[in-house]
Motif scaffolding. Structure first.
Motif, PDB file in Angstrom:
ATOM      1  N   LEU A 218      40.017 141.765  95.837  1.00 34.92           N
ATOM      2  CA  LEU A 218      38.895 142.309  95.071  1.00 34.92           C
ATOM      3  C   LEU A 218      39.293 142.598  93.631  1.00 34.92           C
ATOM      4  N   GLU A 219      40.455 143.159  93.415  1.00 38.25           N
ATOM      5  CA  GLU A 219      40.892 143.478  92.056  1.00 38.25           C
ATOM      6  C   GLU A 219      40.991 142.220  91.201  1.00 38.25           C
ATOM      7  N   ARG A 220      41.413 141.131  91.790  1.00 34.20           N
ATOM      8  CA  ARG A 220      41.499 139.871  91.041  1.00 34.20           C
ATOM      9  C   ARG A 220      40.106 139.310  90.780  1.00 34.20           C
ATOM     10  N   ALA A 221      39.170 139.587  91.697  1.00 34.35           N
ATOM     11  CA  ALA A 221      37.790 139.164  91.474  1.00 34.35           C
ATOM     12  C   ALA A 221      37.152 139.976  90.349  1.00 34.35           C
ATOM     13  N   LYS A 222      37.443 141.263  90.301  1.00 32.47           N
ATOM     14  CA  LYS A 222      36.931 142.095  89.218  1.00 32.47           C
ATOM     15  C   LYS A 222      37.370 141.558  87.857  1.00 32.47           C
ATOM     16  N   ALA A 223      38.585 141.026  87.797  1.00 28.45           N
ATOM     17  CA  ALA A 223      39.126 140.485  86.549  1.00 28.45           C
ATOM     18  C   ALA A 223      38.649 139.062  86.282  1.00 28.45           C
ATOM     19  N   GLY A 224      37.862 138.493  87.210  1.00 30.91           N
ATOM     20  CA  GLY A 224      37.356 137.147  87.022  1.00 30.91           C
ATOM     21  C   GLY A 224      38.312 136.048  87.436  1.00 30.91           C
ATOM     22  N   GLN A 225      39.469 136.431  87.980  1.00 28.93           N
ATOM     23  CA  GLN A 225      40.457 135.425  88.381  1.00 28.93           C
ATOM     24  C   GLN A 225      40.066 134.732  89.680  1.00 28.93           C
ATOM     25  N   LYS A 226      39.361 135.453  90.541  1.00 30.00           N
ATOM     26  CA  LYS A 226      38.911 134.938  91.831  1.00 30.00           C
ATOM     27  C   LYS A 226      37.436 135.286  92.002  1.00 30.00           C
ATOM     28  N   LEU A 227      36.819 134.686  93.004  1.00 28.26           N
ATOM     29  CA  LEU A 227      35.459 135.058  93.386  1.00 28.26           C
ATOM     30  C   LEU A 227      35.502 135.755  94.736  1.00 28.26           C
ATOM     31  N   MET A 228      34.877 136.920  94.814  1.00 26.93           N
ATOM     32  CA  MET A 228      34.729 137.613  96.091  1.00 26.93           C
ATOM     33  C   MET A 228      33.280 138.047  96.220  1.00 26.93           C
ATOM     34  N   ALA A 229      32.623 137.589  97.294  1.00 23.25           N
ATOM     35  CA  ALA A 229      31.225 137.915  97.512  1.00 23.25           C
ATOM     36  C   ALA A 229      31.032 138.338  98.960  1.00 23.25           C
ATOM     37  N   ILE A 230      30.338 139.440  99.150  1.00 24.22           N
ATOM     38  CA  ILE A 230      30.146 140.029 100.484  1.00 24.22           C
ATOM     39  C   ILE A 230      28.680 140.381 100.661  1.00 24.22           C
ATOM     40  N   THR A 231      28.126 140.027 101.816  1.00 27.74           N
ATOM     41  CA  THR A 231      26.815 140.537 102.213  1.00 27.74           C
ATOM     42  C   THR A 231      26.984 141.285 103.528  1.00 27.74           C
ATOM     43  N   VAL A 263      14.835 144.240  97.104  1.00 24.25           N
ATOM     44  CA  VAL A 263      14.569 142.839  96.773  1.00 24.25           C
ATOM     45  C   VAL A 263      14.389 142.058  98.069  1.00 24.25           C
ATOM     46  N   GLU A 264      13.334 141.295  98.147  1.00 22.65           N
ATOM     47  CA  GLU A 264      13.079 140.498  99.345  1.00 22.65           C
ATOM     48  C   GLU A 264      14.147 139.427  99.495  1.00 22.65           C
ATOM     49  N   GLY A 265      14.707 139.309 100.683  1.00 22.50           N
ATOM     50  CA  GLY A 265      15.755 138.329 100.943  1.00 22.50           C
ATOM     51  C   GLY A 265      15.193 136.974 101.347  1.00 22.50           C
ATOM     52  N   PRO A 266      16.061 136.005 101.587  1.00 23.91           N
ATOM     53  CA  PRO A 266      15.616 134.642 101.902  1.00 23.91           C
ATOM     54  C   PRO A 266      15.027 134.473 103.297  1.00 23.91           C
ATOM     55  N   MET A 267      15.277 135.411 104.212  1.00 27.98           N
ATOM     56  CA  MET A 267      14.731 135.329 105.554  1.00 27.98           C
ATOM     57  C   MET A 267      13.573 136.317 105.708  1.00 27.98           C
ATOM     58  N   ARG A 268      12.707 136.034 106.679  1.00 26.65           N
ATOM     59  CA  ARG A 268      11.568 136.910 106.924  1.00 26.65           C
ATOM     60  C   ARG A 268      12.042 138.324 107.259  1.00 26.65           C
ATOM     61  N   ASP A 269      11.409 139.310 106.633  1.00 34.83           N
ATOM     62  CA  ASP A 269      11.731 140.724 106.850  1.00 34.83           C
ATOM     63  C   ASP A 269      13.179 141.065 106.504  1.00 34.83           C
ATOM     64  N   MET A 270      13.802 140.284 105.628  1.00 34.55           N
ATOM     65  CA  MET A 270      15.167 140.555 105.182  1.00 34.55           C
ATOM     66  C   MET A 270      15.097 141.158 103.780  1.00 34.55           C
ATOM     67  N   TRP A 271      15.574 142.395 103.644  1.00 37.28           N
ATOM     68  CA  TRP A 271      15.470 143.102 102.369  1.00 37.28           C
ATOM     69  C   TRP A 271      16.842 143.561 101.884  1.00 37.28           C
ATOM     70  N   MET A 272      17.147 143.194 100.633  1.00 36.62           N
ATOM     71  CA  MET A 272      18.344 143.723  99.988  1.00 36.62           C
ATOM     72  C   MET A 272      18.051 145.129  99.513  1.00 36.62           C
ATOM     73  N   HIS A 282      30.867 140.491  93.940  1.00 36.08           N
ATOM     74  CA  HIS A 282      29.457 140.688  94.242  1.00 36.08           C
ATOM     75  C   HIS A 282      29.328 141.196  95.685  1.00 36.08           C
ATOM     76  N   ILE A 283      28.729 142.370  95.851  1.00 32.93           N
ATOM     77  CA  ILE A 283      28.504 142.936  97.181  1.00 32.93           C
ATOM     78  C   ILE A 283      27.030 143.295  97.313  1.00 32.93           C
ATOM     79  N   GLN A 284      26.396 142.744  98.347  1.00 29.16           N
ATOM     80  CA  GLN A 284      24.973 142.970  98.569  1.00 29.16           C
ATOM     81  C   GLN A 284      24.764 143.611  99.938  1.00 29.16           C
ATOM     82  N   GLY A 285      24.035 144.722  99.960  1.00 32.66           N
ATOM     83  CA  GLY A 285      23.714 145.392 101.204  1.00 32.66           C
ATOM     84  C   GLY A 285      22.274 145.124 101.607  1.00 32.66           C
TER      85      GLY A 285
END
Length: 315
Positions: A218-231, A263-272, A282-285
């Motif tokens: 995660l720290e390397r992703a914060k610096a832009g060196q890596k990509l880290m994405a979590i849902t 925010v409405e998500g891509p699936m029915r009744d899926m809300w961010m 990037h972390i999305q709940g």
């Protein structure tokens, strides 16, 4: 759906452990399987003499096989794309009927490998526990790609690992070794990052040692060196840290703020309901506390996580 049902059962039996082999010791047996409708249309276009092409245009013939043991290797852009080092996305845990269309929707110009090893995180952890196991995995993947595209002498370029549900066990073990973490450009986790607890009662906390490989990446992703994405969904768990709790642990320890949204998500009744973005982190709940909410995280991966990787690799 039977495959997906088994994988969902594995999520709710997360601590189960089964015997699992990574790849057979012998050369894989390649078995042609039906391709998706997207790939089928591409094949039809490539072979239909009625289609007009610009002079010098090359046919794009997608390639897809299943090795002995059920590992899917897919090259939607065809062998012609292997004239340069190819990008590789390795996905752990998820029905190919969900992962492959998601990969195609994201328009990722890469090789896709899908690996399912069983119920619970145990088989995934076991498969990559030994030193050198990830390097051996990559060699076997490249061997399969070489067999699919003879004469191309393909080489792996950038590497991303993704997972849904119990597949995080493989990602955890892979990231534990510094050399592996250095080699990986992106980590994508869909509703599956769990950990144990330390302490008891009111003093119970997420196990920081188990989270350490993710925290360092995660720290390397914060610096832009890596990509880290979590849902993650909002499914509660009693005996181990939920995906919400592990996401909060990562954000709190890195001092990244989570913003409340609706925010409405891509699936029915899926809300961010929340998101946090910092550099290439990037972390999305999402709301939802049932099996449908958990499955939505897999079916939506082509709109939530894979596009972030596609954008990064287009640069």
């Amino acid at each position: 759906m039977q495959i997906l049902a088994a994988l969902v059962f594995g999520y709710f039996a997360l601590l189960g452990r089964l015997e699992a082999a990574l790849f057979p010791a012998t050369a894989p047996t390649l078995v042609q399987r039906p391709i998706s409708s997207v790939v089928a249309r591409a094949l039809a276009t490539a072979t239909d003499p009625r289609v007009m092409e610009a002079p010098g245009a090359e046919h794009v013939v997608p390639v897809r096989v299943v090795t002995r043991g059920g590992r899917v290797v897919s090259i939607p852009s065809g062998c012609g794309s292997l004239s340069r080092p190819y990008d590789l996305l390795i996905h752990f845990h998820g029905a190919p009927t969900a992962v492959e269309p998601a990969f195609e929707r994201a328009e990722l110009d890469a090789v896709l490998v899908i690996t399912n090893l069983g119920i619970g995180s145990g088989p995934y952890e076991d498969a990559f526990a030994a030193k050198g196991s990830f390097q051996d995995f990559l060699k076997r993947v490249n061997s399969v790609v070489t067999g699919l595209c003879p004469g191309k002498n393909p080489r792996i370029g950038r590497i991303a690992v993704s997972s849904w549900s119990a597949g995080y066990g493989a990602v955890w073990r892979i990231l534990e070794r510094e050399a592996n973490s250095d080699a990986i450009d992106a980590v994508l986790l869909a509703d599956g990052l769990h950990a144990g607890f330390t302490g008891t009662g009111s003093g119970r906390q997420v196990n920081d040692l188990q989270m350490a490989p993710f925290s360092m990446f995660l720290e390397r992703a914060k610096a832009g060196q890596k990509l880290m994405a979590i849902t993650h969904s909002s499914i509660p768990t009693a005996h181990y840290a939920s995906t919400t709790q592990t996401a909060n642990f990562l954000l709190d320890s890195s001092e990244v703020r989570r913003n409340q949204v609706r925010v409405e998500g891509p699936m029915r009744d899926m809300w961010m309901t929340s998101r946090a973005d910092y550099g290439s982190l990037h972390i999305q709940g999402y709301a939802g506390q049932d099996k449908t909410a958990h499955c939505d995280q897999l079916f939506a991966i082509g709109e939530t996580l894979f596009p972030l990787l596609a954008e990064r690799w287009r640069r």
